[in-house]
Design an enzyme around this catalytic site. Structure first.
Site, PDB file in Angstrom:
ATOM      1  N   GLU A  36       0.832  -1.199   0.000  1.00  0.00           N
ATOM      2  CA  GLU A  36       0.000   0.000   0.000  1.00  0.00           C
ATOM      3  C   GLU A  36       0.867   1.248   0.000  1.00  0.00           C
ATOM      4  OE1 GLU A  36      -4.173  -1.302   2.065  1.00  0.00           O
ATOM      5  OE2 GLU A  36      -2.539  -0.813   3.429  1.00  0.00           O
TER       6      GLU A  36
ATOM      7  N   CYS B 231      -0.789   6.147  10.218  1.00  0.00           N
ATOM      8  CA  CYS B 231       0.405   5.491  10.744  1.00  0.00           C
ATOM      9  C   CYS B 231       0.042   4.182  11.439  1.00  0.00           C
ATOM     10  CB  CYS B 231       1.096   6.433  11.729  1.00  0.00           C
ATOM     11  SG  CYS B 231       2.574   5.744  12.487  1.00  0.00           S
TER      12      CYS B 231
END
Length: 376
Positions: free
Chosen positions: A96, A351
């Site tokens: 990704e 994150c």
């Protein structure tokens, strides 16, 4: 880990290698420079767009893919300003990439491995384990995709590409050091993509040998270290790598890095409710950094990260009051400290959330758009 792919793609070649390849086909060296410019400046999606190349050469180049990345899904969040792409590789692995657009800049978060072998308990990628390293071309192609997206959005600016790049996606860059650094050099090359070294940041869990290698590299890219705990016992619980490289060794490598480069180091600290966010832990962190800092101006910075939910973990997100208290304690001790601005949480692009899967519920996604390959 052994690189599983056999066929090289165009993004796997630097300019010297492209020159050698084309000359072996009987082409003059300047054709390689033209091709290189099409790949990294014009961001061409197809060989047919390279109209200044002879038709015979274009036909031969068409037999070599630009990239192995095939975009299966792009999800959009933050009112269109965050985009997450899921790429399928020929061997079935997925990675990704996240593009974040701000009023004055753009940042792409790039993966360096499919999965990750570091096993950090708070990270979705760490739960996958390591599938394989990415090639330099597979790393480079993610930055190309992000820049192509910016151009399609009409937000590429005068450079025509992303303005910042962080190696903070899936994987540990220093565990794939050679191919990662090849990608850094290609993206920095003034004859091509021309991204400044100080516009790139690499994040590591603390592989000491990688920090030592980076200290001797010619390009001054930024270094961020995932710390997440002020003591070995807790850090080993959260990050198994600490058993191999304890905090004392990590700090020694960091001091050496600063002494050689005079560059600031950022420490990332994800805040987990009741785990590492107590006031006494903030004090311990401040004292650790103060004690570990080399003489001279303090070249440490702490980036506090409110934890983003990861399915299947018993961890919790720190309450905002605990975040601000933690920050204030560090500030009181003279440690420069900021809280990271959150982007992409609703599309699992923040994150620690990258997991390489389609399983994000679509009702949490603002918009899903048809996928576009890096090459068109």
């Amino acid at each position: 880990m052994h690189y599983a792919m056999e066929q090289r793609c165009l993004y796997d070649y630097n300019l010297s290698e492209l020159t050698e390849l084309l000359q072996s086909w009987g082409e003059p060296a300047f054709r390689a420079r033209q091709l290189y410019r099409h790949l990294y400046v014009n961001l061409a999606r197809q060989v047919d767009q390279m109209t200044d190349l002879p038709l015979a050469l274009r036909s031969r180049l068409a037999e070599i893919p630009f990239s192995t990345l095939r975009c299966e899904q792009v999800q959009i969040g933050d009112n269109g300003m965050t985009r997450k792409a899921l790429f399928r590789l020929p061997d079935g692995a997925v990675v990704e990439t996240v593009l974040m657009v701000y009023p004055d800049r753009s940042t792409v978060c790039v993966s360096t491995q499919a999965g990750c072998g570091m096993g950090c308990v708070f990270c979705a990628t760490g739960q996958l384990g390591l599938l394989r390293n990415l090639s330099s071309g597979e790393i480079v192609a993610q930055a190309i995709w992000a820049s192509q997206e910016l151009r399609a959005m009409g937000m590429a600016g005068p450079t025509g590409r992303v303005s910042n790049l962080v190696f903070m996606g899936m994987g540990e860059p220093f565990a794939n050091y050679d191919r990662w650094w090849q990608a850094v050099e290609r993206l920095h090359d003034p004859q091509g993509f021309n991204l400044g070294a100080r516009s790139m940041t690499v994040s590591t869990v603390g592989l000491v040998k990688g920090i030592e290698r980076l200290a001797n590299e010619r390009l001054p890219i930024n270094l961020a270290i995932s710390l997440h705990a002020p003591d070995d016992a807790l850090r080993s619980e959260l990050m198994p790598v600490n058993r191999r490289y304890p905090i004392a060794d990590l700090m020694a490598a960091t001091r050496n890095y600063i002494a050689k480069t005079r560059r600031r180091v950022s420490f990332e600290y994800v805040l987990l409710q009741g785990k590492n966010d107590h006031p006494h832990q903030a004090i311990a962190l401040a004292r650790l950094l103060r004690h570990s800092a080399p003489r001279g101006p303090l070249l440490f910075h702490v980036n506090l990260i409110p934890w983003n939910p990861v399915p299947g973990t018993p961890l919790g997100r720190s309450e905002w009051e605990r975040v601000t208290t933690f920050q204030q304690i560090l500030t009181d001790y003279g440690i420069p400290c900021t809280v990271r601005v959150e982007r992409g949480v609703e599309i699992a692009a923040a994150c620690g959330q990258l997991a390489g899967r389609h399983s994000v519920p679509l009702n949490t996604v603002e918009q899903e758009i048809p996928a576009r390959n890096v090459t068109g």
